[in-house]
Write a protein that holds these residues in place. Structure first.
Motif, PDB file in Angstrom:
ATOM      1  N   MET A   1       3.962  19.171  -0.334  1.00 27.57           N
ATOM      2  CA  MET A   1       3.869  17.835   0.253  1.00 27.57           C
ATOM      3  C   MET A   1       2.451  17.304   0.056  1.00 27.57           C
ATOM      4  SD  MET A   1       5.456  15.447   1.784  1.00 27.57           S
ATOM      5  CE  MET A   1       6.904  16.393   2.230  1.00 27.57           C
ATOM      6  N   SER A   2       2.337  16.159  -0.600  1.00 25.54           N
ATOM      7  CA  SER A   2       1.018  15.585  -0.814  1.00 25.54           C
ATOM      8  C   SER A   2       0.488  14.974   0.479  1.00 25.54           C
ATOM      9  CB  SER A   2       1.074  14.516  -1.907  1.00 25.54           C
ATOM     10  OG  SER A   2       1.929  13.473  -1.511  1.00 25.54           O
ATOM     11  N   ILE A   3      -0.817  14.981   0.621  1.00 24.45           N
ATOM     12  CA  ILE A   3      -1.456  14.410   1.805  1.00 24.45           C
ATOM     13  C   ILE A   3      -1.846  12.974   1.494  1.00 24.45           C
ATOM     14  CG2 ILE A   3      -3.369  14.626   3.403  1.00 24.45           C
ATOM     15  CD1 ILE A   3      -1.329  16.885   3.554  1.00 24.45           C
ATOM     16  N   LEU A   4      -1.459  12.073   2.373  1.00 29.12           N
ATOM     17  CA  LEU A   4      -1.806  10.681   2.173  1.00 29.12           C
ATOM     18  C   LEU A   4      -3.298  10.466   2.339  1.00 29.12           C
ATOM     19  CD1 LEU A   4       1.006   8.682   3.952  1.00 29.12           C
ATOM     20  CD2 LEU A   4       0.625   8.960   1.526  1.00 29.12           C
ATOM     21  N   THR A   5      -3.862   9.632   1.489  1.00 32.13           N
ATOM     22  CA  THR A   5      -5.265   9.280   1.595  1.00 32.13           C
ATOM     23  C   THR A   5      -5.375   7.832   2.027  1.00 32.13           C
ATOM     24  OG1 THR A   5      -5.496   8.433  -0.656  1.00 32.13           O
ATOM     25  CG2 THR A   5      -5.653  10.817  -0.364  1.00 32.13           C
ATOM     26  N   ASN A   6      -6.599   7.396   2.255  1.00 35.48           N
ATOM     27  CA  ASN A   6      -6.831   6.001   2.595  1.00 35.48           C
ATOM     28  C   ASN A   6      -6.986   5.127   1.365  1.00 35.48           C
ATOM     29  OD1 ASN A   6      -6.756   6.376   5.409  1.00 35.48           O
ATOM     30  ND2 ASN A   6      -8.846   7.150   5.391  1.00 35.48           N
ATOM     31  N   ASP A   7      -6.713   5.678   0.206  1.00 40.08           N
ATOM     32  CA  ASP A   7      -6.780   4.942  -1.052  1.00 40.08           C
ATOM     33  C   ASP A   7      -5.376   4.480  -1.420  1.00 40.08           C
ATOM     34  OD1 ASP A   7      -7.087   3.922  -3.553  1.00 40.08           O
ATOM     35  OD2 ASP A   7      -7.773   5.787  -4.489  1.00 40.08           O
ATOM     36  N   PRO A   8      -5.058   3.189  -1.261  1.00 35.36           N
ATOM     37  CA  PRO A   8      -3.694   2.718  -1.524  1.00 35.36           C
ATOM     38  C   PRO A   8      -3.213   2.968  -2.948  1.00 35.36           C
ATOM     39  CG  PRO A   8      -4.948   1.065  -0.320  1.00 35.36           C
ATOM     40  CD  PRO A   8      -5.921   2.111  -0.758  1.00 35.36           C
ATOM     41  N   SER A   9      -4.125   3.127  -3.899  1.00 38.54           N
ATOM     42  CA  SER A   9      -3.706   3.352  -5.276  1.00 38.54           C
ATOM     43  C   SER A   9      -2.992   4.686  -5.444  1.00 38.54           C
ATOM     44  CB  SER A   9      -4.913   3.285  -6.217  1.00 38.54           C
ATOM     45  OG  SER A   9      -5.793   4.378  -5.998  1.00 38.54           O
ATOM     46  N   THR A  10      -3.121   5.579  -4.455  1.00 41.11           N
ATOM     47  CA  THR A  10      -2.470   6.885  -4.524  1.00 41.11           C
ATOM     48  C   THR A  10      -1.138   6.918  -3.773  1.00 41.11           C
ATOM     49  OG1 THR A  10      -3.534   7.743  -2.509  1.00 41.11           O
ATOM     50  CG2 THR A  10      -4.760   7.950  -4.581  1.00 41.11           C
ATOM     51  N   TRP A  11      -0.763   5.832  -3.118  1.00 42.68           N
ATOM     52  CA  TRP A  11       0.376   5.873  -2.216  1.00 42.68           C
ATOM     53  C   TRP A  11       1.734   5.876  -2.915  1.00 42.68           C
ATOM     54  CZ3 TRP A  11      -1.123   1.697   1.962  1.00 42.68           C
ATOM     55  CH2 TRP A  11      -2.173   2.199   2.741  1.00 42.68           C
ATOM     56  N   GLY A  12       1.881   5.137  -4.000  1.00 41.90           N
ATOM     57  CA  GLY A  12       3.218   4.911  -4.526  1.00 41.90           C
ATOM     58  C   GLY A  12       4.040   4.156  -3.494  1.00 41.90           C
ATOM     59  N   ALA A  13       5.204   4.729  -3.107  1.00 45.61           N
ATOM     60  CA  ALA A  13       6.048   4.087  -2.094  1.00 45.61           C
ATOM     61  C   ALA A  13       5.751   4.592  -0.691  1.00 45.61           C
ATOM     62  CB  ALA A  13       7.518   4.325  -2.421  1.00 45.61           C
ATOM     63  N   ARG A  14       4.771   5.502  -0.539  1.00 37.36           N
ATOM     64  CA  ARG A  14       4.399   5.983   0.787  1.00 37.36           C
ATOM     65  C   ARG A  14       3.686   4.880   1.570  1.00 37.36           C
ATOM     66  NH1 ARG A  14       4.058  11.681   1.032  1.00 37.36           N
ATOM     67  NH2 ARG A  14       5.849  12.484  -0.137  1.00 37.36           N
ATOM     68  N   ASN A  15       3.760   5.003   2.900  1.00 37.66           N
ATOM     69  CA  ASN A  15       3.129   4.042   3.798  1.00 37.66           C
ATOM     70  C   ASN A  15       3.740   2.644   3.713  1.00 37.66           C
ATOM     71  OD1 ASN A  15       1.402   5.276   5.544  1.00 37.66           O
ATOM     72  ND2 ASN A  15      -0.437   4.940   4.355  1.00 37.66           N
ATOM     73  N   ALA A  16       4.912   2.531   3.132  1.00 40.85           N
ATOM     74  CA  ALA A  16       5.623   1.248   3.127  1.00 40.85           C
ATOM     75  C   ALA A  16       6.639   1.255   4.263  1.00 40.85           C
ATOM     76  CB  ALA A  16       6.317   1.018   1.789  1.00 40.85           C
ATOM     77  N   HIS A  17       6.525   0.312   5.170  1.00 38.32           N
ATOM     78  CA  HIS A  17       7.394   0.217   6.337  1.00 38.32           C
ATOM     79  C   HIS A  17       8.022  -1.162   6.355  1.00 38.32           C
ATOM     80  CE1 HIS A  17       8.330   1.381  10.624  1.00 38.32           C
ATOM     81  NE2 HIS A  17       8.254   2.562  10.064  1.00 38.32           N
ATOM     82  N   ASP A  18       9.285  -1.251   6.787  1.00 39.91           N
ATOM     83  CA  ASP A  18       9.995  -2.541   6.859  1.00 39.91           C
ATOM     84  C   ASP A  18       9.974  -3.248   5.508  1.00 39.91           C
ATOM     85  OD1 ASP A  18       9.963  -1.905   9.610  1.00 39.91           O
ATOM     86  OD2 ASP A  18       8.140  -3.074   9.916  1.00 39.91           O
ATOM     87  N   PRO A  19      10.450  -2.607   4.435  1.00 39.97           N
ATOM     88  CA  PRO A  19      10.268  -3.176   3.096  1.00 39.97           C
ATOM     89  C   PRO A  19      11.315  -4.219   2.724  1.00 39.97           C
ATOM     90  CG  PRO A  19      11.395  -1.075   2.936  1.00 39.97           C
ATOM     91  CD  PRO A  19      11.079  -1.270   4.397  1.00 39.97           C
ATOM     92  N   THR A  20      10.921  -5.097   1.819  1.00 38.63           N
ATOM     93  CA  THR A  20      11.846  -5.998   1.145  1.00 38.63           C
ATOM     94  C   THR A  20      11.425  -6.083  -0.309  1.00 38.63           C
ATOM     95  OG1 THR A  20      12.921  -8.177   1.289  1.00 38.63           O
ATOM     96  CG2 THR A  20      10.535  -8.127   1.553  1.00 38.63           C
ATOM     97  N   VAL A  21      12.382  -6.317  -1.210  1.00 41.52           N
ATOM     98  CA  VAL A  21      12.114  -6.308  -2.644  1.00 41.52           C
ATOM     99  C   VAL A  21      12.669  -7.577  -3.278  1.00 41.52           C
ATOM    100  CG1 VAL A  21      12.699  -5.179  -4.838  1.00 41.52           C
ATOM    101  CG2 VAL A  21      12.021  -3.793  -2.870  1.00 41.52           C
ATOM    102  N   VAL A  22      11.863  -8.197  -4.138  1.00 43.43           N
ATOM    103  CA  VAL A  22      12.287  -9.363  -4.914  1.00 43.43           C
ATOM    104  C   VAL A  22      11.820  -9.179  -6.358  1.00 43.43           C
ATOM    105  CG1 VAL A  22      12.224 -10.936  -2.940  1.00 43.43           C
ATOM    106  CG2 VAL A  22      10.189 -10.663  -4.376  1.00 43.43           C
ATOM    107  N   ARG A  23      12.396  -9.955  -7.259  1.00 47.32           N
ATOM    108  CA  ARG A  23      11.979  -9.896  -8.667  1.00 47.32           C
ATOM    109  C   ARG A  23      11.301 -11.204  -9.051  1.00 47.32           C
ATOM    110  NH1 ARG A  23      15.558  -7.273 -13.523  1.00 47.32           N
ATOM    111  NH2 ARG A  23      13.766  -6.499 -14.707  1.00 47.32           N
ATOM    112  N   GLY A  24      10.089 -11.084  -9.619  1.00 49.89           N
ATOM    113  CA  GLY A  24       9.349 -12.263 -10.035  1.00 49.89           C
ATOM    114  C   GLY A  24       9.754 -12.732 -11.423  1.00 49.89           C
TER     115      GLY A  24
END
Length: 433
Positions: A1-24
């Motif tokens: 299990m990877s440890i989350l950092t405070n660097d958002p570039s490492t998150w991928g889909a982690r730390n995403a809460h209440d998500p919604t997705v659209v296509r530009g």
């Protein structure tokens, strides 16, 4: 299990809460989510977080829309961050492109809340705040202005679904021109739960299905910490009444209906050798051509403080009920089997009984069918033999389809179906070595 950092570039889909997705229009998928981890060391800002993906699988942190709580919403609610952004391409009459974001500003346990509106020319922004759409006061209102979702009725008119534990879920018509409420009213009540379960309901979404000419309500029950589950009801009109597969009205306040109402299509579960997933919920629905997808957040059973967004395929039964893949989406090419397989055989399946709030471990069952599948979705009647629940097997209104098994790391047959009691079963064919 990877440890989350405070660097958002490492998150991928982690730390995403209440998500919604659209296509530009640039072809990228955009995921918007609650500003989880905002204020942590490392300068993570408040605002709706944005991620992008070319394939719905790999997500890259793109930045933050509205890098602060807009002043009107902050002054009203005292919010330090934004929750549950809903983003939708807004129809225009002049050929221009306009996107609307409906965001929530509130604090935990309070009905002093506001849903605001921001607009942009592209999902990437920049976003401009347009003020408050609906606001509630804790000492004045029974309902709560959070968790907005927007849908369009069969005539193309926009509606906003919103609400929470306080007072249930409401739906109110919006102006097609401005995106704000047409009338200064809470709107129609479409779902609620009794005080015996703390009224635990939130994160609603409604989709119109032209195929059945009816509306489908997805809504989350119970606690986002550990017992969230996604429930479903359908209605002939956008304002309800919404009923589950057993015919129960989702506005029923009766204590005896506290657990059973709402067809449970996704809950905490674990497949053999896999990661236990708990509290899946606060979903949105989006489409890509003929394909329907659900995006939701979920927590990890062995690290429950960590959460991530997952995307799953949604398939529809002959009778028009949405059923969710047991495995997260891993790309279009992963759903096709290398060779056709018999549907009959041994499967690992979870039974999403509404009275069971905890994580459910998959059980080994036998499915009986003459069908053969290469992974393309097939609607059918299936018989599941469990050796214990019902003698003679249980008939399901089901869909069989291809999915990617994250443990076996291969394409497998999967299924989901509703039994005569309105209980959903979901699983994948057991992999033999």
């Amino acid at each position: 299990m990877s440890i989350l950092t405070n660097d958002p570039s490492t998150w991928g889909a982690r730390n995403a809460h209440d998500p919604t997705v659209v296509r530009g229009d640039d072809g990228l998928w955009y995921m918007f989510s609650t500003d989880a981890a905002a204020g942590a060391s490392g300068g993570i800002p408040v605002g709706a977080h944005i991620r992008t993906s070319p394939d719905l699988v790999t997500w890259t942190f793109h930045g933050t829309a509205l890098g602060e709580v807009p002043e009107p919403a902050r002054d009203w609610s005292g919010a330090q961050g934004l929750w549950a952004p809903e983003v939708v391409r807004w129809p225009t009459t002049d050929g221009s492109t306009r996107w609307h974001m409906y965001y929530s500003a509130s604090t935990f346990g309070s009905r002093t809340s506001a849903i605001g509106l921001a607009t942009a020319g592209t999902p990437a922004g920049p976003w401009a705040d347009r003020g408050i759409v609906v606001a509630t006061r804790h000492d004045r209102d029974a309902h709560n202005a959070i968790d907005a979702a927007v849908t369009f009725d069969r005539d193309g008119r926009p509606w906003m679904i919103y609400g929470s534990f306080f007072g249930g879920i409401h739906i109110v018509e919006l102006s097609a021109e401005t995106g704000v409420r047409l009338r200064d009213e809470p709107g129609a009540l479409i779902a609620r739960r009794p005080a015996s379960v703390d009224g635990a309901i939130e994160g609603a979404y409604v989709q119109y299905r032209a195929e059945e000419d009816r509306f489908v309500l997805f809504v989350s029950y119970d606690s986002l910490v550990d017992t969230y589950s996604v429930r479903v009801g359908v209605a002939d009109e956008i304002t309800g009444p919404y009923r589950d597969a057993a015919g129960n009205d989702l506005t029923s306040p009766a204590p005896e209906h506290a657990v059973a109402v709402g067809t449970k299509v996704l809950g905490g579960h674990r497949f053999p050798g896999g990661t236990g997933l708990i509290a899946p919920g606060h979903n949105s629905i989006f489409t890509d051509g003929d394909a329907t997808f659900m995006v939701h957040h979920v927590r990890l059973a062995d690290a429950p403080t960590q959460h991530e967004a997952q995307i799953r395929r949604v398939h529809w039964t002959r009778s028009g009920w949405p059923l969710v893949s047991p495995h997260p989406f891993a790309g279009i090419g992963t759903e096709r089997l290398t060779a056709p397989e018999q549907v009959s055989g041994e499967w690992d399946a979870v039974r999403f009984a509404p009275e069971v709030p905890a994580l459910v471990d998959a059980q080994r069952v036998t499915l009986v069918s003459d069908a053969v599948s290469d992974g393309d979705p097939i609607t059918m009647r299936l018989v599941v033999e469990t050796g214990g629940i019902e003698t003679g097997g249980i008939e399901l209104d089901a869909v069989v389809f291809g999915a990617w098994d994250p443990v076996a790391q291969r394409s497998v047959l999967a299924f989901s179906g509703i039994d005569p009691h309105g209980v959903v079963w979901s699983g994948s064919k057991a992999v033999t070595t």
